[in-house]
Design a protein around this motif. Structure first.
Motif, mmCIF file in Angstrom:
data_model
loop_
_atom_site.group_PDB
_atom_site.id
_atom_site.type_symbol
_atom_site.label_atom_id
_atom_site.label_comp_id
_atom_site.label_asym_id
_atom_site.label_seq_id
_atom_site.Cartn_x
_atom_site.Cartn_y
_atom_site.Cartn_z
ATOM 1 N N SER A 2 -2.713 -1.284 -12.675
ATOM 2 C CA SER A 2 -1.901 -0.512 -13.526
ATOM 3 C C SER A 2 -1.485 0.848 -12.921
ATOM 4 O O SER A 2 -0.326 1.423 -12.791
ATOM 5 N N TYR A 3 -2.297 1.363 -12.150
ATOM 6 C CA TYR A 3 -2.036 2.330 -11.199
ATOM 7 C C TYR A 3 -1.128 2.156 -10.334
ATOM 8 O O TYR A 3 -0.009 2.851 -10.073
ATOM 9 N N ALA A 4 -1.170 0.906 -9.744
ATOM 10 C CA ALA A 4 -0.193 0.686 -8.579
ATOM 11 C C ALA A 4 0.947 0.132 -9.242
ATOM 12 O O ALA A 4 2.190 0.726 -8.587
ATOM 13 N N ASP A 5 1.465 -0.374 -10.412
ATOM 14 C CA ASP A 5 2.602 -0.784 -10.886
ATOM 15 C C ASP A 5 3.396 0.631 -11.277
ATOM 16 O O ASP A 5 4.576 0.997 -11.074
ATOM 17 N N ILE A 6 2.679 1.456 -12.050
ATOM 18 C CA ILE A 6 3.149 2.961 -12.442
ATOM 19 C C ILE A 6 3.565 3.713 -11.344
ATOM 20 O O ILE A 6 4.671 4.275 -11.114
ATOM 21 N N LYS A 7 2.864 3.694 -10.101
ATOM 22 C CA LYS A 7 3.021 4.563 -8.900
ATOM 23 C C LYS A 7 4.286 4.016 -8.266
ATOM 24 O O LYS A 7 5.203 4.862 -7.951
ATOM 25 N N PHE A 8 4.430 2.485 -8.209
ATOM 26 C CA PHE A 8 5.669 2.008 -7.642
ATOM 27 C C PHE A 8 6.885 2.311 -8.338
ATOM 28 O O PHE A 8 7.945 2.969 -7.640
ATOM 29 N N GLN A 9 6.764 2.366 -9.530
ATOM 30 C CA GLN A 9 8.103 2.561 -10.407
ATOM 31 C C GLN A 9 8.507 4.040 -10.455
ATOM 32 O O GLN A 9 9.635 4.326 -10.325
ATOM 33 N N ILE A 10 7.583 5.139 -10.404
ATOM 34 C CA ILE A 10 7.836 6.335 -9.964
ATOM 35 C C ILE A 10 8.428 6.902 -8.545
ATOM 36 O O ILE A 10 9.298 7.526 -8.657
ATOM 37 N N GLU A 11 7.576 6.249 -7.597
ATOM 38 C CA GLU A 11 8.035 6.333 -6.271
ATOM 39 C C GLU A 11 9.557 5.768 -6.140
ATOM 40 O O GLU A 11 10.308 6.589 -5.154
ATOM 41 N N LYS A 12 10.024 4.763 -6.760
ATOM 42 C CA LYS A 12 11.192 4.141 -6.586
ATOM 43 C C LYS A 12 12.279 5.049 -7.209
ATOM 44 O O LYS A 12 13.338 5.516 -6.630
ATOM 45 N N LEU A 13 11.892 6.099 -8.171
ATOM 46 C CA LEU A 13 12.916 7.139 -8.563
ATOM 47 C C LEU A 13 12.736 8.548 -7.701
ATOM 48 O O LEU A 13 13.615 9.172 -7.978
#
Length: 78
Positions: free
Chosen positions: A19-30
């Protein structure tokens, strides 16, 4: 401005890392500056240990551990 992701946890050891990795990935893409605020509500599994391990590698994580189970409302309001 920094985005604060508040993640209350309770017995989440099976999915917290993903969950943490998925959310972090999306935030960092932005490209958004961010922090993660994890508040564990006295989990009975190894959620706390997993959070501590994740926090070793990410300076944008802050951990909070309740001394007793307080419920979701309390954890979101703190």
């Amino acid at each position: 401005m920094k985005l604060s992701v508040v993640m209350p946890t309770y017995n989440a050891s099976e999915f917290i890392e993903n969950s943490y990795a998925d959310i972090k990935f999306q935030i960092e893409k932005l490209g958004i500056p961010h922090e993660f605020l994890f508040r564990d509500d006295c989990s009975h599994d190894n959620t706390r240990e997993k959070l501590k391990e994740i926090a070793k590698y990410d300076k944008n994580i802050r951990l909070f551990f309740n001394r007793q189970n307080m419920g979701l409302g309390y954890n979101l309001g703190q």
